[in-house]
Design a protein around this motif. Structure first.
Motif: not given
Ligand SMILES: Nc1ncnc2c1ncn2[C@@H]1O[C@H](COP(=O)(O)OP(=O)(O)OP(=O)(O)O)[C@@H](O)[C@H]1O
Ligand SMILES: [Mg+2]
Lengths: 309, 352
Positions: A247-267
């Motif tokens: 929801d934040m303006e500066h975050v372009a992309e969020v990719k959840l890991h399959e294990d639902r224990q982590g993610m990759l964030v593009l800002t």
């Protein structure tokens, strides 16, 4: 001469080593600075546009002329290279005048132009001495004199400010400005953006043989500042944090890991992002670790924008 | 941009380069190679002249020398012919000792070998043998001058025209001048050629003069009335043409490789096996044509080893006109290939 300098999908390899990769550029008149760290491909681009080396792929045109045609191109182009050598035994005057004869100037015209060029770089006093005995800065200047002696439309200068004292540097920059003011091309290179940003009409940022950004200095700065960074986050309730971040303006992309224990964030804004993350963590979100995924790229941008080292 | 202007540019490049070629420190051994035969023949001449002077007052009449025969006693020889101009003693085995008496009759030199007090043999030869000296000169010219001196001299001069500037990191100045690359090539070739031709034709003519100097003036006079002028011309011309041919080859080699030993080995191997090549490939040679142009064929002793004779013997000579045309053809072909190569050449100083 309105066409400028055009690189179309140009690649150059030195055997296995990448020189530049798929470079497309259009350089209009004015002062253009190529900025990048050592080995980024600045000299390669300059050698390509002056025909000292030839592209493996793609094509180059300088004001409508091919770099493979020195007979025509060198009438409108002057290039002061990075190679710090002069013909053995030549005085500064010999060095500047020898090339001029080949333009077809008379002996007198050659002499006049050589003196004029030496005058412009304040080397008249040392003109009778051997170049081999010059200091580093003087050699830099005599190469500059040689490049401008035939009054070219396109001036290509590889690290022309290297080794100049502040006074000479100011004079040299004034000369570039004067060249550019007459609608000509001045293309120079530097390691450091700060060194050239105020004098440049446009800059080209290069790293690892690729163009990272090009354009007017202000736009380029913004582009660098907003370049997207990737972060890897480990946490327990990943999907909830992901939706908060997204929801934040500066975050372009969020990719959840399959294990639902982590993610990759593009800002697009690292500072905002780290502030937000701290806020979320202190308000109870279970963040275990945060890692920059692309430290090398980040460091490079820091280098380019921060003045380098 | 017309042809005339390009020729002028080539001329200017040649002029700028000429000084460098003539005065380069590494040209010194080129001069030494070119002058070596002249020095050798001069030394021979001085030797002959000194002997003539030393022996001038001690001439023995020819008739007396002719009358000396095998079996005459030592005392008898000295009584009739007087003291020899030189006397060398030697020992052979345990109790046999001998000596050689040399006499001079103004023209010929007579060596009388005396063993155990008796004349064992007599050897008569001309003090200066024009015929023989000309043969020696021809041998020198073929085996030393053409195959070594001009070969390596041109290697030194022409390979460095481009290679030297790559090593000195100055080649880009030429590439940034408003000249076509083939015009640059032509200019540099002209400079190398002017230097090589001057040095090596002078060397050839000097050694020829040095060879003639101690000879009997009458014999030389007769020689000038017959083949002399043509010999002189062709020795000079074949030297110059050898520079033309080798020059183009080594100029091209300097654009291709950095190590001068490689073209030296490859080319001398190629020229060496020329006699064994199919007729078509034989024509791609410098030496083949130049040897056809030399006025006196290379002397090759009948006692030389078979392999040496095969390698050194020139292929069947061709007429002068064919040889000159063939040599020009080879030169133009090689220069054309070099001009293709220089068009693609890149400035690359970093890798050695
Ligand atoms: N002659 C060459 N042979 C092999 N690799 C080369 C050669 N010239 C350049 N490179 C490689 O190409 C890449 C770009 O080099 P280039 O000289 O263009 O960089 P640069 O930006 O001018 O660097 P610098 O700031 O040090 O002058 C580098 O990785 C370099 O190692
Ligand atoms: Mg560079």
């Amino acid at each position: 001469m309105g066409e400028g300098i055009v690189f179309d999908e140009v690649s150059k390899f030195y055997g296995e080593v990448l020189g530049v990769n798929r470079v497309s550029l259009h350089i209009p008149p004015g002062i253009t600075s190529m900025v990048g760290p050592n080995g980024s491909g600045k000299t390669t681009l300059m050698n390509l546009m002056t025909g000292l080396i030839h592209p493996d792929r793609g094509s180059i045109s300088v004001c409508g002329l091919s770099p493979r045609n020195p007979e025509s191109l060198m009438r409108i182009l002057g290039y002061a290279t990075q190679y710090d050598a002069a013909p053995r035994g030549a005085t500064g005057f010999d060095f500047v005048s020898a090339g001029l004869l080949l333009y077809g100037y008379s002996a007198e015209e050659t002499r006049r132009r050589a003196w004029q060029a030496l005058e412009r770089v304040s080397l008249t006093e040392a003109a009778g001495r051997k170049v081999a005995g010059y200091s580093k800065g003087m050699r830099q200047r005599v190469r500059l004199a040689q490049a401008i002696a035939h009054d070219p439309e396109v001036l290509v200068l590889d690290e022309p400010l290297n080794g100049l004292d502040p006074l000479v540097r100011a004079e040299t920059i004034a000369m570039f400005r004067e060249f550019a003011a007459r609608g000509r091309h001045v293309i120079l290179s530097s390691h450091v953006l700060q060194e050239v940003d105020v004098i440049s009409d446009q800059v080209i940022l290069i790293a690892n043989g690729m163009i990272i950004a090009e354009g007017q200095i202000r736009n380029v700065r913004d582009e660098i500042e907003e370049h997207p960074s990737q972060f890897m986050i480990r946490c327990r309730d990943a999907s909830r944090l992901a939706s908060l971040l997204f929801d934040m303006e500066h975050v372009a992309e969020v990719k959840l890991h399959e294990d639902r224990q982590g993610m990759l964030v593009l800002t697009r804004n690292r500072r905002e992002f780290s502030l937000a993350l701290t806020r979320l963590a202190s308000s109870g979100s279970p963040v275990e670790s945060v890692m920059a995924a692309d430290e090398n790229v980040d460091a490079l941008y820091e280098y380019l924008i921060g003045g380098g080292r | 941009m017309n042809l005339k202007f390009r020729l002028r540019q080539a001329g200017m490049i040649a002029k700028l380069e000429l000084r460098r070629v003539f005065l380069a420190k590494r040209s010194l051994w080129v001069y030494l190679l070119a002058l070596f035969p002249a020095v050798v023949f001069l030394g021979h001449g001085i030797d002959v002249k000194l002997d003539q002077q030393r022996w001038a007052g001690r001439v023995t009449p020819a008739a007396v020398l002719d009358s000396i025969e095998r079996g005459d006693s030592e005392d008898e020889v000295i009584r009739r012919a007087g003291d020899p101009v030189s006397k060398r003693r030697y020992r052979r085995g345990r109790d046999s000792r001998g000596s050689t008496f040399s006499y001079f009759d103004g023209q010929r030199r007579v060596d009388v070998r005396i063993e155990d007090g008796l004349v064992a043999s007599k050897n008569v030869r001309a003090h200066v043998n024009f015929e023989e000296d000309r043969q020696v000169f021809a041998g020198f010219f073929h085996y030393f001058y053409l195959r070594l001196a001009i070969f390596f001299g041109c290697l030194g001069i022409f390979m460095n025209l481009f290679r030297g500037e790559m090593m000195g990191k100055t080649l880009h100045f030429w590439f940034l001048a408003p000249v076509r690359r083939d015009v640059l090539l032509a200019g540099k070739y002209m400079a190398g050629l002017a230097a090589a031709v001057t040095i090596f034709t002078t060397g050839a003519l000097l050694s020829f003069a040095a060879m003639l100097w101690p000879q009997d003036p009458a014999a030389v006079q007769a020689y000038w009335q017959q083949q002399g002028p043509s010999h002189l011309f062709w020795y000079g011309a074949s030297s110059a043409l050898a520079c033309l041919g080798y020059g183009s080859v080594f100029l091209a080699a300097g654009l291709l490789v950095r190590n001068p030993i490689i073209p030296a080995v490859v080319l001398s191997f190629w020229e060496g096996i020329n006699g064994f090549l199919p007729a078509m490939l034989q024509k791609l040679s410098v030496l083949y044509y130049v040897e056809s142009l030399t006025p006196v064929p290379a002397p090759i002793g009948a006692d030389a080893p078979v392999l040496a004779r095969m390698l050194l013997a020139p292929a069947a000579p061709v007429s002068a006109a064919t040889a000159v045309a063939g040599l020009l053809g080879v030169t133009v072909l090689v220069l054309w290939m070099a001009s293709r190569r220089i068009g693609r050449l890149e400035i690359n100083y970093s890798t050695e």
